[in-house]
Structure formats: C-alpha cells, structure tokens
Scaffold this motif. Structure first.
Motif, PDB file in Angstrom:
ATOM      1  N   UNK A  55      -7.492   2.292   1.415  1.00  0.00           N
ATOM      2  CA  UNK A  55      -8.588   2.981   0.735  1.00  0.00           C
ATOM      3  C   UNK A  55      -9.308   3.931   1.682  1.00  0.00           C
ATOM      4  N   UNK A  56      -9.515   3.491   2.918  1.00  0.00           N
ATOM      5  CA  UNK A  56     -10.185   4.359   3.898  1.00  0.00           C
ATOM      6  C   UNK A  56      -9.358   5.625   4.136  1.00  0.00           C
ATOM      7  N   UNK A  89      -2.046   8.964   0.201  1.00  0.00           N
ATOM      8  CA  UNK A  89      -1.911  10.376  -0.190  1.00  0.00           C
ATOM      9  C   UNK A  89      -1.725  10.507  -1.696  1.00  0.00           C
ATOM     10  N   UNK A  90      -0.971   9.580  -2.283  1.00  0.00           N
ATOM     11  CA  UNK A  90      -0.805   9.587  -3.743  1.00  0.00           C
ATOM     12  C   UNK A  90      -2.157   9.332  -4.420  1.00  0.00           C
ATOM     13  N   UNK A  91      -2.918   8.396  -3.874  1.00  0.00           N
ATOM     14  CA  UNK A  91      -4.240   8.108  -4.430  1.00  0.00           C
ATOM     15  C   UNK A  91      -5.188   9.292  -4.319  1.00  0.00           C
ATOM     16  N   UNK A 248       2.810  -0.157  -2.523  1.00  0.00           N
ATOM     17  CA  UNK A 248       1.760  -0.581  -3.450  1.00  0.00           C
ATOM     18  C   UNK A 248       1.053   0.649  -4.006  1.00  0.00           C
ATOM     19  N   UNK A 249       0.981   0.796  -5.307  1.00  0.00           N
ATOM     20  CA  UNK A 249       0.236   1.929  -5.873  1.00  0.00           C
ATOM     21  C   UNK A 249      -1.221   1.899  -5.412  1.00  0.00           C
ATOM     22  N   UNK A 250      -1.847   3.077  -5.330  1.00  0.00           N
ATOM     23  CA  UNK A 250      -3.247   3.114  -4.853  1.00  0.00           C
ATOM     24  C   UNK A 250      -4.193   2.430  -5.829  1.00  0.00           C
ATOM     25  N   UNK A 251      -5.320   1.963  -5.267  1.00  0.00           N
ATOM     26  CA  UNK A 251      -6.366   1.330  -6.069  1.00  0.00           C
ATOM     27  C   UNK A 251      -7.670   2.083  -5.845  1.00  0.00           C
ATOM     28  N   UNK A 341       7.344   7.494  -5.540  1.00  0.00           N
ATOM     29  CA  UNK A 341       5.989   8.037  -5.714  1.00  0.00           C
ATOM     30  C   UNK A 341       5.769   9.291  -4.883  1.00  0.00           C
ATOM     31  N   UNK A 342       6.580   9.499  -3.861  1.00  0.00           N
ATOM     32  CA  UNK A 342       6.389  10.636  -2.949  1.00  0.00           C
ATOM     33  C   UNK A 342       7.218  11.836  -3.373  1.00  0.00           C
ATOM     34  N   UNK A 343       8.446  11.605  -3.820  1.00  0.00           N
ATOM     35  CA  UNK A 343       9.379  12.711  -4.074  1.00  0.00           C
ATOM     36  C   UNK A 343       8.796  13.818  -4.955  1.00  0.00           C
TER      37      UNK A 343
END
Length: 412
Positions: A55-56, A89-91, A248-251, A341-343
């Motif tokens: 998260x940070x 980065x996805x988050x 793990x997907x972002x929260x 998730x990155x591609x």
C-alpha cells in the motif's frame, strides 16, 4: 516434522500483550512516535504509516506520477523483483515500463534503465532485492539526467546500507515494509517517507477496530508458529501459500494499525540483533559454498552492506526435495512482464529482459536468520554439495549460537 523458515522476524509475548492493550484504546500517539522515529532515522521530512508495504508503494507511485505531470508516462519498474511491486503499480493505475536487472548484482542494468528513462518514464522504482542495494550513484545520476522521480523500495532492506547510509534514506520517496518476513515486523504494515515537498501525500483512512484485533491475532500466530518445530503446520496449509510467490491484487490503502505500531516500537532492538545474526550466518554460508560447482554467489555493488534478509545465489541445477525443509526456496519464478496483470499495461522500449529471465530460472535463496542451528547450516551446505560432507567453513557455523534456537525469544 521439523521445518526451517525461509525468513524470520522477532516477536515477543510482552510486545503482543502491549499491542492487545493498544487495540482497546483509540489514541494514535504510538503511531505518531513511530513515524517521527522513522523520519529522523532516514532523513525524511514527512511520511505516512500504511497497512502494508505494498500500500505504501502504491501511494508513492500515485503521488510521484501525479507530481511528474504526464498521465501517459510510464513508471519504470525492475523486471525482476517481488510481485508486490507490480501489484502496487496496478493499484496506482499507471502504465508500466520494465528495465532489466543485472543477474550478478541484482542492481539495475544501467543500459536498459537509460533506454526506459530516455523513452519517457518520469518515475522509477529502485529496489533493495533480498537486501542488496542498487548502484545508487549511477541510478540517481541517470534519474537526474532524465528528470525522473526516484522511489526507493526498501521493503527488503532492513539491516542493509550503502556507503554507510541505511536502506530507506535514498530517493525522493522511500518505502519500508513491516510484513512477517521483513526482519522487523508489526504483524503487517508499511511506511512511505518523503524528502520532496512538491510531492503531495494523500490522506488515508484509519484502520478499523476489527483490523486492530485481527493484526494482534495474526502476529500472535506468527510468534507461535514461526519456529522450526511448528512451522511445518502452517506450511502444509495450501491456502496460505507459505514459501510461494503469488501475485496479490491491490487493496485500498489504509493506515497502519495502532497495534502494529506498538509491536514495531517494542521489537526494534530485537530486530537489530536479528539483523546482526543474519549477517553472521550469511557470511558463514558464503564462505562454505565458495567453490561449489554450479553455484554462483552475488557480487554486491561497490559500497554495499547487504542486509541478507535471505541469501540469494544462482544455481545451475534443480533444488532437491529436501530443500524446502531446510528453508531453501526458489526466488521469484518469472519476470514481472509475464504477469497477466502487468502485460496489458506494458509500455516503453523493452520487451525482453535477459537478466531477469536468468534470475527467474536460476535464483534460489538460503535462510540466514537466528533460528538456524549449526546443524541446519551444515545440512544446507551438504545439500548444495550434493549430499556429501561439507568442508568446515573458515568462520565456523557459530553465528547464531547467541540465540537459543529451541525456545521462543523473549525481548523486553
């Protein structure tokens, strides 16, 4: 059956009791004191305490990307690092450009990094992978040349330094992590430290009451099960995926629980002693594995003082079945560019990362923590020798003998 941990962070009953008390009180004074301590130690002007290191990092990427002023510009990430970096980065919902990593130093491949920055990345993340520093002088010089904001990912940097400055003191923004395997733990948590007044840090919601109690429960389980005599129990639970690298997907970010702040303040000295034990065990292992065919040790960059959260080596053969029982595990199994998730977010000039691919294929990590016994260390070296009796290392396997490995540590 006895099973060694891949990494270890000290906790203690007294700290857990104090954290339980904090869960019943609404005051956040302990968190404020912890943030002040971290800011003073790492030369930061401001910061946030967050629910996790991921998260940070997500907040750091969002804030830096907004400050850079170009919504279409990608954020440069190392192609080989913890999957949580990709999740952050996805988050943050940003395009991603990956730069390659030198497989012998774990530092950025400077030619690859320059191509990515020259192509338009205005924010970059540099990581202390397994506690090994990047070549900071070159990294900061390249970032300055191309006007990029540097985020230091020091999640694995506890106990490490470059040219005498501790991990967490580089770049415009720095990220620390206090997860269970990070050397210094609050059960969970992370910190975002800022040295750049022009980068605005967001407000985040406080942790809820249930999160406070849940954090104490998780930390208590870590204290109870985080020992070789019991670790086989949680390691056998498939859903926990202990010792595995999982995306793990972002929260949504939230603040560090008060209970985590109490645990971190109460275990700070123990974590420093643990870092000393890691360094002693790592150096003994490095001595012992020198010259074993098919094993290559890392070559830290000039000025490095690695923290040895784990000891990474390159191995030319598959790990035997007994490796996991000794706490020896594979590194990250793929470059970040292979993640689903990155591609879709990939931008920038690089599409192959040979260094990262070599690391994904060959890197394994050896445990270094204080719960290793001399017999454990000898068994690890024997396994790497192919099951033969290893030579006695010059330093001897006595680095962890000041900590009784059969009893839970009690730190005041």
């Amino acid at each position: 059956m006895r099973r060694q941990l891949a990494a270890y962070s000290p906790l203690a009953p007294r700290a857990l009791l104090a954290a339980t008390g904090a869960a019943l009180r609404p005051a956040r004074g302990g968190a404020d004191r912890l943030l002040a301590l971290l800011a003073a130690r790492h030369g930061a002007a401001s910061g946030l305490l967050c629910g996790s290191g991921t998260q940070a990092l997500q907040l750091a990427v969002s804030a830096a990307h907004a400050a850079a002023g170009d919504a279409s510009a990608p954020v440069a990430l190392p192609a080989y690092t913890c999957f949580e970096v990709a999740s952050a980065a996805v988050g943050a919902d940003v395009p991603i450009a990956l730069y390659d990593v030198d497989p012998l130093t774990l530092s950025p491949d400077l030619d690859s990094l320059e191509r990515v920055l020259a192509a338009g990345a205005r924010v970059m993340v540099a990581a202390w992978t397994y506690g090994y520093p990047p070549a900071w002088r070159d990294v900061l010089s390249l970032a300055q040349k191309h006007g990029a904001i540097v985020i230091e990912d020091a999640a694995q940097g506890h106990g490490a330094a470059w040219r005498g400055r501790a991990a967490g003191g580089f770049g415009a923004l720095s990220v620390l992590s206090f997860g269970r395997g990070k050397g210094w733990t609050g059960g969970r948590g992370g910190a975002l430290l800022s040295r750049a007044a022009e980068i605005e840090l967001p407000a985040i919601p406080a942790a809820g009451t249930m999160e406070e109690f849940a954090n104490v429960a998780v930390a208590a389980a870590q204290w109870m099960l985080g020992r070789p005599s019991l670790y086989a129990l949680p390691a056998a639970v498939p859903g926990l995926a202990l010792g595995e690298t999982v995306y793990h997907p972002p929260r949504p970010p939230s603040a560090l629980p008060r209970t985590a702040a109490v645990l971190l303040r109460r275990t700070r000295a123990a974590a420093e002693r643990e870092a000393d034990a890691r360094r002693r065990n790592a150096r003994a292992l490095l001595d012992a594995i020198s010259g074993i065919p098919g094993i290559r040790r890392m070559r830290p960059v000039d000025g490095a003082d690695p923290g040895f959260l784990r000891l990474p080596v390159l191995l030319d053969r598959a790990l035997p079945a007994e490796a996991a029982r000794l706490g020896v595990i594979r590194g990250y199994p793929t470059p970040l560019g292979s993640l689903d998730a990155v591609r879709p977010r990939l931008a920038g000039p690089e599409r192959r990362w040979p260094g990262a691919e070599e690391l994904a294929a060959r890197l394994v990590t050896l445990p270094t923590h204080s719960r290793l016994t001399p017999r454990d260390l000898e068994a690890i070296v024997s396994m790497l020798h192919g099951g033969t009796t290893p030579p006695i290392p010059a330093r001897g396997f006595d680095g962890s003998m000041d900590v009784d490995p059969t009893e839970p540590p009690v730190y005041v």
